[in-house]
Every structure is written in C-alpha cells, then in structure tokens.
Write a protein that holds these residues in place. Structure first.
Motif, PDB file in Angstrom:
ATOM      1  N   GLU A 128     -41.234   7.255  35.799  1.00  0.00           N
ATOM      2  CA  GLU A 128     -41.983   6.116  36.195  1.00  0.00           C
ATOM      3  C   GLU A 128     -40.999   5.395  37.435  1.00  0.00           C
ATOM      4  OE1 GLU A 128     -43.556   1.684  34.867  1.00  0.00           O
ATOM      5  OE2 GLU A 128     -42.962   3.349  33.255  1.00  0.00           O
ATOM      6  N   LYS A 129     -41.613   5.099  38.317  1.00  0.00           N
ATOM      7  CA  LYS A 129     -40.828   4.437  39.609  1.00  0.00           C
ATOM      8  C   LYS A 129     -41.044   2.906  39.092  1.00  0.00           C
ATOM      9  CE  LYS A 129     -42.450   3.445  43.574  1.00  0.00           C
ATOM     10  NZ  LYS A 129     -43.098   3.578  44.870  1.00  0.00           N
ATOM     11  N   ILE A 130     -39.962   2.003  39.144  1.00  0.00           N
ATOM     12  CA  ILE A 130     -39.977   0.729  39.069  1.00  0.00           C
ATOM     13  C   ILE A 130     -39.801   0.013  40.401  1.00  0.00           C
ATOM     14  CG2 ILE A 130     -38.692  -1.139  37.835  1.00  0.00           C
ATOM     15  CD1 ILE A 130     -38.271   0.886  35.428  1.00  0.00           C
ATOM     16  N   PRO A 131     -40.750  -0.420  41.112  1.00  0.00           N
ATOM     17  CA  PRO A 131     -40.433  -1.022  42.341  1.00  0.00           C
ATOM     18  C   PRO A 131     -39.262  -2.225  42.110  1.00  0.00           C
ATOM     19  CG  PRO A 131     -42.857  -0.589  41.944  1.00  0.00           C
ATOM     20  CD  PRO A 131     -41.982  -0.439  40.707  1.00  0.00           C
ATOM     21  N   GLY A 132     -38.524  -2.240  43.411  1.00  0.00           N
ATOM     22  CA  GLY A 132     -37.666  -3.215  43.183  1.00  0.00           C
ATOM     23  C   GLY A 132     -38.192  -4.635  43.648  1.00  0.00           C
ATOM     24  N   GLU A 133     -37.444  -5.646  43.612  1.00  0.00           N
ATOM     25  CA  GLU A 133     -37.915  -7.000  44.250  1.00  0.00           C
ATOM     26  C   GLU A 133     -36.753  -7.497  44.864  1.00  0.00           C
ATOM     27  OE1 GLU A 133     -38.184  -8.899  40.280  1.00  0.00           O
ATOM     28  OE2 GLU A 133     -40.035  -7.881  39.652  1.00  0.00           O
ATOM     29  N   GLY A 134     -37.348  -8.797  45.489  1.00  0.00           N
ATOM     30  CA  GLY A 134     -36.298  -9.640  46.426  1.00  0.00           C
ATOM     31  C   GLY A 134     -36.460  -9.233  47.951  1.00  0.00           C
ATOM     32  N   ASP A 135     -35.587  -9.769  48.826  1.00  0.00           N
ATOM     33  CA  ASP A 135     -35.550  -9.298  50.200  1.00  0.00           C
ATOM     34  C   ASP A 135     -35.163  -7.851  50.314  1.00  0.00           C
ATOM     35  OD1 ASP A 135     -36.255 -11.854  50.571  1.00  0.00           O
ATOM     36  OD2 ASP A 135     -34.302 -12.815  50.743  1.00  0.00           O
ATOM     37  N   ILE A 136     -34.517  -7.473  49.694  1.00  0.00           N
ATOM     38  CA  ILE A 136     -33.791  -5.926  50.075  1.00  0.00           C
ATOM     39  C   ILE A 136     -33.972  -5.226  48.727  1.00  0.00           C
ATOM     40  CG2 ILE A 136     -31.866  -4.401  50.898  1.00  0.00           C
ATOM     41  CD1 ILE A 136     -30.491  -6.791  52.018  1.00  0.00           C
ATOM     42  N   PRO A 137     -35.407  -4.832  48.365  1.00  0.00           N
ATOM     43  CA  PRO A 137     -35.812  -4.188  47.103  1.00  0.00           C
ATOM     44  C   PRO A 137     -34.948  -2.919  46.937  1.00  0.00           C
ATOM     45  CG  PRO A 137     -37.289  -4.093  48.392  1.00  0.00           C
ATOM     46  CD  PRO A 137     -36.432  -5.063  49.451  1.00  0.00           C
ATOM     47  N   LEU A 138     -34.312  -2.574  45.599  1.00  0.00           N
ATOM     48  CA  LEU A 138     -33.837  -1.242  45.300  1.00  0.00           C
ATOM     49  C   LEU A 138     -34.911  -0.910  44.227  1.00  0.00           C
ATOM     50  CD1 LEU A 138     -30.214  -2.017  45.650  1.00  0.00           C
ATOM     51  CD2 LEU A 138     -31.689  -0.832  47.159  1.00  0.00           C
ATOM     52  N   ASP A 139     -35.481   0.348  44.463  1.00  0.00           N
ATOM     53  CA  ASP A 139     -36.464   0.735  43.536  1.00  0.00           C
ATOM     54  C   ASP A 139     -35.324   1.189  42.281  1.00  0.00           C
ATOM     55  OD1 ASP A 139     -38.371   0.121  45.073  1.00  0.00           O
ATOM     56  OD2 ASP A 139     -39.159   2.329  45.451  1.00  0.00           O
ATOM     57  N   GLY A 140     -35.969   0.831  41.055  1.00  0.00           N
ATOM     58  CA  GLY A 140     -35.377   1.613  39.855  1.00  0.00           C
ATOM     59  C   GLY A 140     -36.325   2.885  39.417  1.00  0.00           C
ATOM     60  N   SER A 141     -35.825   3.343  38.087  1.00  0.00           N
ATOM     61  CA  SER A 141     -36.722   4.440  37.533  1.00  0.00           C
ATOM     62  C   SER A 141     -36.574   4.477  36.078  1.00  0.00           C
ATOM     63  CB  SER A 141     -36.437   5.665  38.305  1.00  0.00           C
ATOM     64  OG  SER A 141     -35.094   6.044  38.074  1.00  0.00           O
ATOM     65  N   SER A 142     -37.524   5.080  35.257  1.00  0.00           N
ATOM     66  CA  SER A 142     -37.366   5.288  33.787  1.00  0.00           C
ATOM     67  C   SER A 142     -37.781   6.756  33.638  1.00  0.00           C
ATOM     68  CB  SER A 142     -38.333   4.270  33.271  1.00  0.00           C
ATOM     69  OG  SER A 142     -38.059   4.467  31.749  1.00  0.00           O
ATOM     70  N   GLN A 143     -37.306   7.364  32.952  1.00  0.00           N
ATOM     71  CA  GLN A 143     -37.686   8.828  32.334  1.00  0.00           C
ATOM     72  C   GLN A 143     -38.155   8.553  30.960  1.00  0.00           C
ATOM     73  OE1 GLN A 143     -35.043  12.236  32.310  1.00  0.00           O
ATOM     74  NE2 GLN A 143     -35.223  12.132  30.030  1.00  0.00           N
ATOM     75  N   HIS A 144     -39.446   8.837  30.807  1.00  0.00           N
ATOM     76  CA  HIS A 144     -40.355   8.774  29.755  1.00  0.00           C
ATOM     77  C   HIS A 144     -40.090  10.007  28.892  1.00  0.00           C
ATOM     78  CE1 HIS A 144     -42.581   5.323  30.579  1.00  0.00           C
ATOM     79  NE2 HIS A 144     -42.457   5.631  31.598  1.00  0.00           N
ATOM     80  N   ALA A 145     -40.299  11.121  29.402  1.00  0.00           N
ATOM     81  CA  ALA A 145     -40.142  12.442  28.538  1.00  0.00           C
ATOM     82  C   ALA A 145     -39.876  13.714  29.527  1.00  0.00           C
ATOM     83  CB  ALA A 145     -41.368  12.714  27.674  1.00  0.00           C
ATOM     84  N   ILE A 146     -39.395  14.698  28.969  1.00  0.00           N
ATOM     85  CA  ILE A 146     -39.279  15.816  29.729  1.00  0.00           C
ATOM     86  C   ILE A 146     -40.214  17.154  29.141  1.00  0.00           C
ATOM     87  CG2 ILE A 146     -37.566  17.847  30.413  1.00  0.00           C
ATOM     88  CD1 ILE A 146     -36.749  15.498  31.932  1.00  0.00           C
ATOM     89  N   VAL A 147     -40.819  17.639  30.225  1.00  0.00           N
ATOM     90  CA  VAL A 147     -41.577  18.810  29.714  1.00  0.00           C
ATOM     91  C   VAL A 147     -40.915  19.914  29.433  1.00  0.00           C
ATOM     92  CG1 VAL A 147     -43.349  20.656  30.882  1.00  0.00           C
ATOM     93  CG2 VAL A 147     -43.059  18.103  31.458  1.00  0.00           C
ATOM     94  N   VAL A 148     -41.032  20.453  28.196  1.00  0.00           N
ATOM     95  CA  VAL A 148     -40.345  21.508  27.552  1.00  0.00           C
ATOM     96  C   VAL A 148     -41.611  22.948  27.567  1.00  0.00           C
ATOM     97  CG1 VAL A 148     -38.881  20.455  26.269  1.00  0.00           C
ATOM     98  CG2 VAL A 148     -41.063  21.121  25.157  1.00  0.00           C
ATOM     99  N   GLN A 149     -42.743  22.813  27.828  1.00  0.00           N
ATOM    100  CA  GLN A 149     -43.485  23.989  28.118  1.00  0.00           C
ATOM    101  C   GLN A 149     -44.748  23.526  28.637  1.00  0.00           C
ATOM    102  OE1 GLN A 149     -44.186  26.344  24.816  1.00  0.00           O
ATOM    103  NE2 GLN A 149     -44.502  28.070  25.868  1.00  0.00           N
ATOM    104  N   ALA A 150     -45.455  24.163  29.580  1.00  0.00           N
ATOM    105  CA  ALA A 150     -46.617  23.689  30.213  1.00  0.00           C
ATOM    106  C   ALA A 150     -47.410  25.073  30.515  1.00  0.00           C
ATOM    107  CB  ALA A 150     -46.481  22.981  31.672  1.00  0.00           C
ATOM    108  N   VAL A 151     -48.594  25.089  29.951  1.00  0.00           N
ATOM    109  CA  VAL A 151     -49.551  26.358  29.897  1.00  0.00           C
ATOM    110  C   VAL A 151     -50.793  25.684  30.680  1.00  0.00           C
ATOM    111  CG1 VAL A 151     -50.506  28.128  29.109  1.00  0.00           C
ATOM    112  CG2 VAL A 151     -48.418  27.514  28.157  1.00  0.00           C
ATOM    113  N   PRO A 152     -51.185  25.720  31.696  1.00  0.00           N
ATOM    114  CA  PRO A 152     -52.384  25.192  32.428  1.00  0.00           C
ATOM    115  C   PRO A 152     -53.634  25.673  31.547  1.00  0.00           C
ATOM    116  CG  PRO A 152     -50.889  25.999  34.186  1.00  0.00           C
ATOM    117  CD  PRO A 152     -50.320  26.697  32.929  1.00  0.00           C
ATOM    118  N   ASP A 153     -54.399  24.576  31.466  1.00  0.00           N
ATOM    119  CA  ASP A 153     -55.875  24.751  30.764  1.00  0.00           C
ATOM    120  C   ASP A 153     -55.567  24.884  29.177  1.00  0.00           C
ATOM    121  OD1 ASP A 153     -56.449  24.748  33.408  1.00  0.00           O
ATOM    122  OD2 ASP A 153     -56.934  26.860  33.629  1.00  0.00           O
ATOM    123  N   LYS A 154     -54.170  24.751  28.757  1.00  0.00           N
ATOM    124  CA  LYS A 154     -54.100  25.180  27.258  1.00  0.00           C
ATOM    125  C   LYS A 154     -53.314  24.037  26.539  1.00  0.00           C
ATOM    126  CE  LYS A 154     -54.925  30.101  27.300  1.00  0.00           C
ATOM    127  NZ  LYS A 154     -54.625  31.503  26.896  1.00  0.00           N
TER     128      LYS A 154
END
Length: 221
Positions: free
Chosen positions: A83-109
């Motif tokens: 997730e991107k955490i948009p910055g605030e203020g006159d010179i905004p610097l965006d932050g970020s957050s990692q919710h989870a990491i994909v360990v397996q992905a099989v489309p449609d399943k």
C-alpha cells in the motif's frame, strides 16, 4: 497519522461483532484459524482478476492510508501486497506498507500470502492467508482461510474475533464487487469435515480426476 485512527476504530467495531459468515475454527495458546466462504456470480477467471486488484474492493477503513485505491498486489511468488501512503505537506514524501508477500499464485484456482495483516503487523506473530476458487453452478465459491501463529501480546479470544471480523469484511467486499450468487449463502467450511477428508481446499484445487481403471482383457481359460 490520522488514518491510523480509522483502522483502530474499525478494529474496535470488529471486536464487538463478527459477521455470521465467518468463523474462528481453531485456537491455541499462540494462534488461531479463521474461515469464511462466499459464492459469486462470476467465473473463476473473473473472480481471479478481481481478487488480484484489492484496491477495487478492500474496505477503506482497513488501510493505513485511508483509501483502498492505494493498495496493489503482484500475483507472483515473492510479489508484494502493498500500500502506498501518500505524503502530506508542501513537499510530500510518499510512504508505504507491506501487508503480505505472495508465496504461491495459481490463476483461477488459488492465492496464498504470508504476513501479519492489520493489527498483527506490529507484533512478532504472522499468518498465512489462503484463498481458493472453486467453480460451481452459476459462478464461483471463494474460500478464505487465515492461519495465524506466534506471540501477539493480546488475548487469543479477543484478537481472533477481531481479525476474523476484518477478514470476513474484506471477503464480503470482494463478493459484493463481483456480485453475490443468488441462493449462495456464505458459511464457514466445516473444519471437522475437512480434517476427515484429508487434503485442505488449497491442495484439492490442484487435484485432477483419477483415470478410470482399464478393464483387464478377457482371456480364455
């Protein structure tokens, strides 16, 4: 940051009431498992394409930025549910957050991620979220299981219900985004039945029907 208060308020609401479609199916001294299910009027491919775009259906109240549109998911092993955490203020610097990491992905399943979602991000505990898609008459059944373990610093009975409520809310958001299947009432899978049958939903998603045994050719006695 004001947005963090939104998350705390939503967590408090989840602690008071857990949707009937969700269920805490197991608890231990240092962990718990929650399950929920939803039936949608979409094909497995349509459900998959929606699943990997959480910004379109995740609840704004359960984000760090206050807007689900800032969430992205890369559907490959090692991909980030971030997730991107948009910055605030006159010179905004965006932050970020990692919710989870994909360990397996099989489309449609199936999609499996590892990470401490929500309040679990701030504690040593982590979890494995397994989402499986099953084609059914008229659509797709989405099964959602979150298996959490490790030190949490919060009573299991309290945190399990809170997390269960939050997870169920996200699944219902996906269901509403795709369209609920008429007559497809949501319910948590029966954990006892799963145990008796052997492999869980994730493993079953990759099973192929057994070929019928060939009859032995007739022989003259």
């Amino acid at each position: 940051m004001p947005q963090f208060r939104y998350f705390a308020a939503a967590l408090g609401l989840a602690m008071m009431a857990v949707p009937a479609s969700a269920k805490v199916v197991a608890t231990s001294d240092d962990g718990f498992v929650t399950k929920a299910s939803a039936s949608v009027s979409a094909t497995p491919r349509e459900a998959w394409l929606a699943l990997i775009k959480p910004g379109a259906w995740w609840n704004d109240s359960h984000t760090w930025s206050g807007e689900a549109a800032n969430m992205t998911l890369v559907p490959n092993a090692g991909g980030c549910f971030c997730e991107k955490i948009p910055g605030e203020g006159d010179i905004p610097l965006d932050g970020s957050s990692q919710h989870a990491i994909v360990v397996q992905a099989v489309p449609d399943k199936a999609l499996r991620l590892r990470g401490g979602l929500g309040p679990l991000q701030a504690v040593p505990a982590t979890g494995v979220l397994t989402i499986t898609l099953h084609e059914i008459d008229g659509g797709t059944r989405i099964d959602w299981e979150y298996n959490v373990g490790g030190p949490m610093g919060i009573p299991i009975a309290q945190i399990s219900k809170a997390v269960d409520g939050v997870m169920s809310q996200q699944l219902m958001g996906l269901r509403d985004h795709l369209g609920a299947l008429d007559g497809g009432a949501e319910k948590a899978p029966d954990e006892a039945k799963v145990d008796e049958e052997g492999p869980g939903d994730f493993e079953k998603a990759f099973e192929t029907p057994e070929e019928p045994a060939e009859e032995a050719p007739a022989t003259d006695d």
